[in-house]
Enzyme design. Sequence first.
Site, PDB file in Angstrom:
ATOM      1  N   GLU A 222      75.561  42.023  26.599  1.00  0.00           N
ATOM      2  CA  GLU A 222      76.521  42.476  27.610  1.00  0.00           C
ATOM      3  C   GLU A 222      76.719  43.980  27.688  1.00  0.00           C
ATOM      4  O   GLU A 222      77.640  44.449  28.375  1.00  0.00           O
ATOM      5  CB  GLU A 222      77.883  41.776  27.430  1.00  0.00           C
ATOM      6  CG  GLU A 222      77.791  40.271  27.599  1.00  0.00           C
ATOM      7  CD  GLU A 222      79.123  39.533  27.561  1.00  0.00           C
ATOM      8  OE1 GLU A 222      79.148  38.362  27.938  1.00  0.00           O
ATOM      9  OE2 GLU A 222      80.125  40.160  27.151  1.00  0.00           O
TER      10      GLU A 222
ATOM     11  N   GLU B 207      75.326  32.250  29.325  1.00  0.00           N
ATOM     12  CA  GLU B 207      76.674  32.093  28.759  1.00  0.00           C
ATOM     13  C   GLU B 207      77.600  31.538  29.829  1.00  0.00           C
ATOM     14  O   GLU B 207      77.607  32.032  30.959  1.00  0.00           O
ATOM     15  CB  GLU B 207      77.261  33.433  28.272  1.00  0.00           C
ATOM     16  CG  GLU B 207      76.861  33.864  26.892  1.00  0.00           C
ATOM     17  CD  GLU B 207      77.760  34.987  26.373  1.00  0.00           C
ATOM     18  OE1 GLU B 207      78.952  35.018  26.758  1.00  0.00           O
ATOM     19  OE2 GLU B 207      77.273  35.827  25.595  1.00  0.00           O
TER      20      GLU B 207
END
EC number: 3.2.1.25
Length: 869
Positions: free
Chosen positions: A457, A554
């Site tokens: 991320e 995710e």
Amino acid sequence: MRLHLLLLLALCGTGTTAAALSYSLRGNWSICNGNGSLELPGAVPGCVHSALFQQGLIQDSYYRFNDLNYRWISLDNWTYSKEFKIPFEISKWQKVNLILEGVDTISKILFNEVTIGETDNMFNRYSFDITNVVRDVNSIELRFQSAVLYAAQQSKAHTRYPVPPDCPPLVQKGECHVNFVRKEQCSFSWDWGPSFPTQGIWKDVRIEAYNICHLNDFTFSPIYDKSAQAWNLEIEATFDVVSSKPVGGQVIVAIPKLQTQQMYNLELQPGKRIVELFLNISKNITVETWWPHGHGNQTGYNMTILFELDGGLNIEKSAKVYFRTVELIEEPIKGSPGLSFYFKINGFPVFLKGSNWIPADSFQDRVTSELLRLLLQSVVDANMNTLRVWGGGIYEQDEFYELCDELGIMVWQDFMFACALYPTDQGFLDSVRAEVAYQIKRLKSHPSIIIWSGNNENEEALMMNWYHISITDRPIYIKDYVTLYVKNIRELVLAGDKSRPFITSSPTNGAETVAEGWVSQNPNSNYFGDVHFYDYISDCWNWKVFPRARFASEYGYQSWPSFSTLEKVSSTEDWSFSSKFSLHRQHHEGGNKQMLYQAGLHFKLPESTDPLRTFKDTIYLTQVMQAQCVKTETEFYRRGRSEIVDQQGHTMGALYWQLNDIWQAPSWASLEYGGKWKMLHYFAQNFFAPLLPVGFENENTFYIYGVSDLHSDYSMTLTVRVHTWSSLEPVCSCVTEHLVMKGGEAVRLYEEPVSELLRRCGNCTRESCVVSFYLSADHELLSPTNYHFLSSLKEALGLCKAQITAIISQQGDIFVFDLETSAVAPFVWLDVGSIPGRFSDNGFLMTEKTRTILFYPWEPTSKSTHLNF
């Protein structure tokens, strides 16, 4: 006393020289704190927290509020020391090294009171030359500095510009500046885990002595030559040659089951030397490939490599070799802008089904072989084929990857950088380069690892401006990002491992990210790469809120672990959803309210005059909510693998967040701390089934898609049944004509307006009926029985509290639960408390009067004394 002495080479006849001797220093050490006021014995491998607990000086660190109560441990500077006698004559060896496989984290090392080096990276292996300081009787000290204090110092010294984030959100109760220390990032806290920045020697430490030369590293990569249609093996061996003259000899590489043996001549010059060998396997030999779980066998071959060197020196290594190819396919898709993002294993497109792996404990010395196998067996038992080893944890121990090889679990391997920007000063980069080179060399021979990813991320954090960086300053951070992940990590991956793909981040736009200069304007695009998606406000039963992405790496929803898991780390005053303990344990801002909000959309929230009953019922309801939400989202991704809708689709991966827990607390996990299955994990067993019918509504029409992960087509029928909530007899049932389910596709099998379905089934309404369906052939079930709710259950008519009885019997090691219900019952939950084991199914919709469920204990259990229902 048992000596940890290992002869690294079996002597091969007369005149053969021993290659090396190794003496392990694992076992008992002495530990003391910074001012010397606290001294205690401690085990290596281990950490200070574990040593204090084992000596009875602290409670279980996970009990109640001990993550705060024991913060002092991480803020102190501890010293590990040991005195030992080496059980062989040192003077007979030309070179003696101290090898530390894992030091956590910041330490100065003294050997016989001489400083021999320092460590600053938990993920690196360290080797120090102690030839000139080692004696028969020796002392060793590792003087640790608090990683928390070190990180703060490094951040303060970085004066040119800030490197965010400074600290985690207050709700996480964590420590600051973790991005300045090469240590398990979640050890400073996360939104599902506590802050326990450990200190200690977390892996093996040993003395190695050798003459002439020593094999330091040995690794290999199977490569398939498409043009020659043959397999080759690239082998790399790294030597330390301490002889003053060149060392000659030959190498024999053998893989008996492939009828392959090859001999090479070599000459090693003094110093550090690398030997590269290329083994050809005849195209006339059938090589069985390694396949992911559910797609084939995990065939491996025993290989030996023997170095016969001058002076009678023989060095032999053995390894298991697996053959498989992996390709990341990014190519144009008809009817959709952007590029595909999917994996071919051995040339076959594979939908990646699974979850995200985090460290199994804050204290790695508690992660046993038994726990690893239990957790990973639970992965394949739930029909998963992939785990993403998330970048905020650790590069897992060797046994983890060996088990993944054995079980057919593909691994998406992040490098250990997560949710932060990082410094790029030379000292930091040097440490990272050593870390990455070591981990590539350690792990690249595992067929289970199918991709390297630079971070978790961080591209999104930078480009979506999580840290409120001004537009004028952003180029500085983009330059740092490219320096770290492209010019260093990517460079090392391309040099060290050409057998699998590399992406810079997750989520990322893959090839599009490269084209945009390594950072994309929208790294979470549905048209490229992978996405991370979380939405706790929208109704999770509405599939239209989910992204039609190429790959979902995710996504997820929180739930609480079972009462039997929480009970071990709490006291009676904690057993309330609004207790201080419940608020303390929740590290995700607003998490408890979000769970109740999402559950309240479709269920009546628990109301009882008994607070404990309310607490247990609320825990159960959060697990129901989580399971149903993740089911709906996962089935949406699976049915989207073969279609483009509104220019989006061709989803080829679904990895929910997260598989396992690091402690006993609310989280996104499907496995509780210790391995107990939540309802979500039982649901995963069904929604990841290789053949699955998926039902959903669109514009008041009910559809059923058939999803297949199989390699071949199957002829089958689809059975659709409708029950009223008040009757165990279906009010209507239909069976389709024979359908051909295409292998590796998702296709529409059935559609009917909901109004027609209700009319056809008598007096059904949305509130009074429920639909179930399954695939079969020749009266044999091929898929799980799936279901579709036509309304929220809080609006269901005729749904009453079912009376369910169970007769429990034992057949060998397995317990049989013969269930009988008085009414249709959704989310039937069987629980045997803290007894370790799993059921064959759980959390199910019971539409028939009787059903048999099996319970598989993970350790010997006596029904008469332990098993309760």
